[in-house]
Design an enzyme around this catalytic site. Structure first.
Site, PDB file in Angstrom:
ATOM      1  N   ASP A 147      36.952  74.743  53.641  1.00 20.35           N
ATOM      2  CA  ASP A 147      36.434  74.010  54.791  1.00 20.35           C
ATOM      3  C   ASP A 147      35.325  73.068  54.326  1.00 20.35           C
ATOM      4  O   ASP A 147      34.381  73.482  53.638  1.00 20.35           O
ATOM      5  CB  ASP A 147      35.886  74.993  55.837  1.00 20.35           C
ATOM      6  CG  ASP A 147      35.520  74.290  57.132  1.00 20.35           C
ATOM      7  OD1 ASP A 147      36.396  74.191  57.996  1.00 20.35           O
ATOM      8  OD2 ASP A 147      34.369  73.839  57.264  1.00 20.35           O
ATOM      9  N   ILE A 148      35.446  71.784  54.712  1.00 19.94           N
ATOM     10  CA  ILE A 148      34.443  70.793  54.326  1.00 19.94           C
ATOM     11  C   ILE A 148      33.140  71.093  55.060  1.00 19.94           C
ATOM     12  O   ILE A 148      33.123  71.274  56.283  1.00 19.94           O
ATOM     13  CB  ILE A 148      34.931  69.369  54.667  1.00 19.94           C
ATOM     14  CG1 ILE A 148      36.233  69.060  53.916  1.00 19.94           C
ATOM     15  CG2 ILE A 148      33.862  68.332  54.327  1.00 19.94           C
ATOM     16  CD1 ILE A 148      36.874  67.755  54.326  1.00 19.94           C
ATOM     17  N   GLU A 150      39.357  69.964  59.434  1.00 18.90           N
ATOM     18  CA  GLU A 150      38.845  69.760  58.079  1.00 18.90           C
ATOM     19  C   GLU A 150      39.095  70.970  57.188  1.00 18.90           C
ATOM     20  O   GLU A 150      38.484  71.096  56.132  1.00 18.90           O
ATOM     21  CB  GLU A 150      37.335  69.463  58.129  1.00 18.90           C
ATOM     22  CG  GLU A 150      36.460  70.619  58.554  1.00 18.90           C
ATOM     23  CD  GLU A 150      36.277  70.723  60.061  1.00 18.90           C
ATOM     24  OE1 GLU A 150      35.287  71.332  60.488  1.00 18.90           O
ATOM     25  OE2 GLU A 150      37.131  70.206  60.812  1.00 18.90           O
TER      26      GLU A 150
END
Length: 328
Positions: free
Chosen positions: A203-204, A246
């Site tokens: 996950d960004i 994301e």
């Protein structure tokens, strides 16, 4: 095939994505007045008239590719004596041992039912077209050539539909549906052979602030650049997919706990060192390795909890689900 299914009061057959019959019960063979060995390995369309072949291509294959099942299709099959056998067909598309099959059940219909008026109307138009081609051999030959062309086009369209159904349109990676199917396949293989595998949820960090500060076009560029980095960093045996938003996921085939953490740490460092969408970003990663108690949902949930811990512990780090269990 057990005796109950073999002599069930309905026909059963299983075909490949290309229409080749892999198995059939005795009821189906009896219904068409064939020996079972005469059915296996044949194309299902070998037992259809031209009209029903066209109908099968325009409805059955595309619907199966898009939705994975069909219900109550009315069509006719041809017996060994070339007699029409009207049937009602239900089918489902399933993956077994890494191969895709379409399992179908048919019930013989001796009285014509008013069923799916739009499908029946299409069938009647096709029958009218076939009747017109019978006026001359020349017209029949032209129709045959046209049919061959349409068949090739339909095969191409079906392939495109399958690709679209399993691909994330923004990043070009496989989508969550494809990942879930791969996860179930690896889970089945694990229970058969004991071969371990792990998953890593990526996950960004602070992605919302990227969109808020630079706009969604830059955010999309970050996602596509990250997808390219993950894809080039993965092995051919791994499955890399966009999980949603994301969040990305990688299925690490054959990786135990320590190997999965090593791979995840390498990916985390590569993301931190890269310039993605002309920005420097970081990502948090949660890792889980399959155990005998895990289902597909349980394994994903374990990786998700590990990802949450990476976020809560300051981001830009890797956490394995076993670390959470050890800390309890």
């Amino acid at each position: 095939m057990d005796q109950q299914l073999d002599f069930a009061p309905c026909g059963y057959f299983s075909i490949s994505d290309t229409g080749i019959i892999h198995s059939a019960n005795q009821t189906f063979a009896t219904m068409l007045a064939y020996e079972r060995d005469e059915l296996i390995g044949k194309h299902i369309e070998s037992f259809m008239s031209m009209t029903n072949k066209l109908f099968f291509h325009t409805y059955f294959y595309p619907y199966m590719q898009l939705y994975g099942h069909v219900n109550e299709i009315y069509l006719s099959l041809q017996s060994s004596g070339r007699l029409d056998v009207p049937v009602l067909l239900n089918g489902v598309r399933q993956t077994r041992d890494g191969e895709t099959f379409m399992d179908c059940v048919i019930v013989e219909m001796r009285r014509r039912l008013e069923h799916e008026k739009d499908v029946l109307a299409t069938k009647q138009r096709l029958e009218h077209l076939v009747q017109e081609t019978n006026e001359t051999n020349h017209k029949l030959e032209l129709l045959h050539q046209e049919y061959e062309t349409k068949q090739r086009e339909l095969m191409s369209v079906n392939l495109q539909l399958e690709t679209l159904a399993l691909t994330d349109p923004l990043t070009g990676l496989k989508n969550r549906r494809f990942f879930n199917e791969s996860l179930l396949s690896h889970l089945s293989k694990f229970h058969r052979s004991g071969e371990l595998f792990s998953i890593a949820l990526i996950d960004i960090d602070r992605f919302k602030s990227i969109n808020d500060t630079y706009g969604h076009p830059v955010g999309d560029l970050v996602l596509t650049d990250l997808a390219r980095l993950l894809n080039t960093s993965s092995r051919e045996t791994d499955v890399t997919a966009r999980f949603g938003g994301e969040e990305f996921v990688i299925l690490l085939a054959g990786a135990d706990e320590s190997q999965a953490v090593h791979v995840a740490e390498r990916l985390r460092a590569a993301i931190e060192a890269a310039t993605l969408g002309n920005l420097n970003i970081t990502a948090s990663i949660g890792v889980a390795t399959i155990t005998l108690e895990d289902t597909d949902d349980r394994l994903i949930n374990k990786a998700d909890q590990a990802l949450y811990e990476s976020k809560a512990s300051g981001r830009n780090r890797v956490t394995h689900a076993m670390d959470l269990k050890a800390a309890e």
